[in-house]
Design an enzyme around this catalytic site. Structure first.
Site, PDB file in Angstrom:
ATOM      1  CD  GLU A  63      -1.554  -2.493   1.381  1.00  0.00           C
ATOM      2  OE1 GLU A  63      -0.448  -2.670   1.923  1.00  0.00           O
ATOM      3  OE2 GLU A  63      -2.287  -3.440   1.030  1.00  0.00           O
ATOM      4  CG  PHE A  86     -10.515  -5.150   3.058  1.00  0.00           C
ATOM      5  CD1 PHE A  86     -11.831  -5.317   3.484  1.00  0.00           C
ATOM      6  CD2 PHE A  86      -9.988  -6.058   2.154  1.00  0.00           C
ATOM      7  CE1 PHE A  86     -12.597  -6.380   3.013  1.00  0.00           C
ATOM      8  CE2 PHE A  86     -10.743  -7.119   1.679  1.00  0.00           C
ATOM      9  CZ  PHE A  86     -12.056  -7.290   2.112  1.00  0.00           C
ATOM     10  CG  ASP A  88      -9.750  -3.269   7.986  1.00  0.00           C
ATOM     11  OD1 ASP A  88     -10.154  -3.435   9.143  1.00  0.00           O
ATOM     12  OD2 ASP A  88     -10.525  -3.082   7.022  1.00  0.00           O
ATOM     13  N   PRO A  92       0.054   0.881   6.020  1.00  0.00           N
ATOM     14  CG  PRO A  92       0.575  -1.250   5.259  1.00  0.00           C
ATOM     15  CD  PRO A  92      -0.575  -0.404   5.721  1.00  0.00           C
ATOM     16  CG  HIS A 132     -10.825  -8.395   6.232  1.00  0.00           C
ATOM     17  ND1 HIS A 132     -10.137  -9.212   7.086  1.00  0.00           N
ATOM     18  CD2 HIS A 132     -10.230  -8.518   5.021  1.00  0.00           C
ATOM     19  CE1 HIS A 132      -9.168  -9.834   6.423  1.00  0.00           C
ATOM     20  NE2 HIS A 132      -9.188  -9.415   5.175  1.00  0.00           N
TER      21      HIS A 132
END
Lengths: 340, 419
Positions: A63, A86, A88, A92, A132
């Site tokens: 990410e 997601f 979540d 990063p 999630h």
């Protein structure tokens, strides 16, 4: 413009990206599984076939890389619409969002900008467990330079997403995944009705905008103001219908910039306010709303502002419905605020 | 303890060879021979050139003579221009370092000893190639002949600072010179440069990107994300690692230098890797030029480790004699980049000591004059130079109500307090 089509939220989001990509060839879509497969929730389905692999492409699972690359592409002159699979998984990418995308215009005094729209499904209610289900919007509303948008229905999702993509500032676009296919009133043991049974599923197939920074009064009422967004709009609607409390329900749609005018006008009228979100309580966006209502409407308030939120715990898998701030908790909060 | 009959584990904590007070001895430094390393074809499969990540490209020998296939055979005027740019960078650093010590600004960072890694690289790139610098690449701007008055205005956060006093000194941003806004968060520019290069390739452009970070920040996730993206999409990007041996007080061992080279990071990603003597301007030029040709030829990215030495402190905020031996700098086996290029042009017969002394005086005077001009627009120490309202500008394209309200509040409070 042709007649509205019936769309669920996924279809509306897909249509928004499609319309924008057709109008502006600088728009590119990148993210995990977004290309050939069309995304794990199918939000980008068909776009790679239509616009080609250099405009819609799969990425490595990083990410930080997805957002960093998007910032670089924006610097080049493109308008990236990255997907974080997601919400979540967004952590990063925090440095690239918080220190880079959000501050680029400011730190370069306008030489460089980051017109990026980060789409990411968020929220619980799908047995997604701790990784999630989260609602991290409060982390982003705390950052100077980011806009935070959360739609609650197909019509808004398309119009807000088009506004976000056309906006020249970075926007985090949280998609409440529990209501992709139909509104959810929090009655988790009952079947969900599809969007096609609701008027908000009537979505114009062409280009239209729902402006950022404008809330929507979902239901007018005189006794109490409910401030909410995303999935919780529908929980509030269900509770108000069930209890018969004459509440004014405001769907904020955009957290930053916030439509304070609509909020203040409503609370001054009702004198009571309940803030509802799924995210954890402490330092959640509800704290900001509560403080703003107090600052702007103190003399109109007849009761302390109530917050109905997720508990300050990680999102528990099997205890999902004990965590989720559902109808029981909202009903109790409304009773409390009406008693004072 | 487990009680099992096994030897106890032990944890390895890296330790640099020389700490303050230690006698420095580089006798065992394995000096790579200038001209000995082959120069692969620009389209080479990275798998065939892995040795390049462990060798060291050097062109200049100890006598200042150029050798081997990497000799870029530059025209004397180009060599002299590079020399002058490097001398100007050093003079500029001296000037601004002193200005910080005089209290005129809050912070400064020199690049002494590392001038070649920026200046020679910039000379090997096209002007419209996009640069994503870290914080010690002032040489890129100077090599692009950007105004040093404008750079000083940023250092002093004065009325001429185009960044409106928002950034710490040295965090330049110069779009007109294709120089990206510098971030203080390390290695964030790495994936950004790859993204820019991917965009350039996706649009069928001909421009490439180049990015710099220190060996210390190769440990950041951003570096590895960038390497993965660059490899996957074969992005036209040159990724430079300036291995100057020190990350503030942490020696390169804390970034993995005891185990392998930084150029070897390329091997695992299937990227072309080069390791060059960063104090050899010709080697830096040649490697950059090779990587640029490779990128422009659609052969993909190159990672270049520039092996160099940070001759001074990390910044004005640290004293290097507190954590490393003071002799390391003077005894550094690869010498000083300016002295080595000077020696080369003298050996070529196009330069001499007298011309060099004149040049040194000229660049010093140029910096002095620039500082005079910049200081006319104020220095940080004299107080605030930017209008208060500018603080609230550029957070967003259009100022939202809450920022307007905060700007008004600031005015009201100052007025009420009689400021």
């Amino acid at each position: 413009m042709s007649e509205p089509a019936t769309m669920n939220m996924i279809q509306a989001i897909n249509s928004a990206i499609d319309i924008c990509m057709g109008r502006d060839d600088q728009i590119v879509v990148l993210g995990e599984d977004v290309g050939f497969f069309g995304g794990v929730f199918k939000a980008t389905e068909g776009l790679q076939a239509k616009y080609g692999k250099t405009r819609v492409f799969d990425t490595p699972i990083t990410e930080c890389g997805i957002i960093g690359v998007a910032v670089g592409m924006a610097t080049y002159g493109l308008r990236p619409v990255p997907e974080i699979q997601f919400a979540d998984y967004i952590y990063p990418a925090l440095d690239q969002l918080v220190s880079e995308a959000a501050r680029l215009r400011y730190r370069s005094a306008g030489e460089y900008t980051a017109p990026i729209t980060v789409r990411t499904p968020f929220g619980g209610g799908i047995f997604g467990g701790q990784t999630h289900s989260q609602s991290p919007e409060g982390i982003f509303t705390h950052v100077a330079g980011l806009k935070t948008v959360i739609p609650s229905n197909p019509y808004d999702a398309k119009g807000l997403l088009i506004s976000a993509i056309e906006d020249n500032d970075p926007v985090i676009f949280f998609e409440p995944k529990r209501i992709y296919n139909g509104p959810f009133d929090g009655q988790h043991d009952r079947p969900v009705s599809p969007w096609s049974k609701f008027p908000e599923s009537a979505v114009p197939p062409g280009h239209y905008r729902v402006p950022l920074g404008k809330a929507r009064v979902v239901r007018e009422g005189g006794d109490v103001t409910i401030l909410t967004y995303g999935t919780m709009v529908h929980v509030a609607t269900g509770v108000v219908a069930a209890t018969g409390i004459d509440a004014e329900i405001i769907d904020l749609r955009t957290l930053v910039p916030l439509d304070m005018e609509t909020i203040a006008e409503s609370v001054r009228k009702t004198g009571r306010c309940v803030v509802v979100h799924e995210a954890t309580k402490t330092s959640g966006f509800g704290a900001e709303l509560s403080a703003l209502v107090q600052e702007h409407c103190f003399r109109s308030l007849e009761a302390p502002v109530q917050r109905v939120t997720g508990w300050d715990t990680p999102y528990p898998h099997s205890l999902e419905w004990a965590y989720f701030p559902g109808p029981v908790r909202l009903t109790e909060a409304l009773k409390r605020v009406m008693q004072d | 303890m487990s009680g099992r009959n096994l030897p106890p584990l032990s944890l390895h904590i890296p330790e640099p060879r020389f700490r303050p007070g230690d006698a420095v001895d580089f006798q065992d430094f394995d000096m790579p021979v200038a001209g000995a390393v082959p120069r692969p074809e620009i389209g080479s499969d990275p798998a065939t050139m892995r040795d390049m990540s462990y060798a060291m490209v050097r062109v200049l020998d100890a006598d200042g003579r150029a050798h081997g296939p990497w000799d870029p055979r530059l025209a004397p005027e180009t060599l002299l221009k590079m020399l002058r740019h490097m001398a100007l960078v050093r003079a500029y650093d001296e000037r601004l370092y002193r200005a910080q010590r005089q209290g005129k600004t809050s912070f400064y960072m020199k690049c002494t000893g590392e001038e070649a890694t920026s200046v020679a690289a910039a000379h090997a790139l096209d002007y419209d190639d996009m640069l994503f610098p870290s914080y010690r690449q002032q040489g890129l701007l100077i090599a692009r002949d950007w105004s040093i008055v404008d750079m000083m205005n940023q250092i002093f956060s004065n009325r001429g600072d185009r960044l409106k006093g928002r950034q710490m000194p040295i965090m330049y941003s110069v779009r007109d010179a294709n120089f990206f806004s510098i971030s203080g968060n390390l290695a964030t520019q790495y994936p950004q440069a790859v993204g820019w290069a991917m965009a350039s390739a996706a649009r069928g452009d001909t421009r490439i990107a180049a990015v710099w970070c220190g060996e210390g920040s190769t440990a950041e996730g951003d570096f590895h994300s960038a390497m993965t993206f660059a490899s996957v999409y074969r992005a036209p990007v040159i990724m430079n690692v300036i291995n100057n041996q020190w990350a503030i007080s942490s020696f390169s061992g804390f970034a993995g230098a005891e185990a392998t080279t930084f150029a070897a990071r390329a091997v695992g990603y299937g990227i072309a890797g080069l390791r060059v003597d960063g104090n050899d301007a010709l080697a830096v030029y040649a490697a950059t030029s090779w990587a640029a040709d490779r990128a422009r030829g659609n052969y993909g990215p190159t990672l270049i480790e520039h092996f160099t030495y940070r001759a001074e402190g990390h910044s004005t905020s640290d004293d290097p004699s507190k954590y490393r031996s003071a002799d390391e700098s003077s005894l550094w086996p690869l010498g000083d980049p300016i002295a080595r290029l000077k020696q080369h042009v003298i050996a070529l017969g196009v330069w001499d000591e007298e011309a060099h002394a004149v040049m040194d005086r000229e660049v010093a005077e140029q910096c002095k004059a620039a500082q005079r001009e910049s200081e006319k627009l104020g220095v940080l120490a004299d107080g605030l130079k930017q209008p208060f309202d500018s603080m609230f500008e550029d957070v967003f394209e259009e100022m939202p109500w809450h920022l307007k309200e905060q700007a008004q509040q600031m005015h009201d409070e100052r007025k009420a307090a009689g400021i």
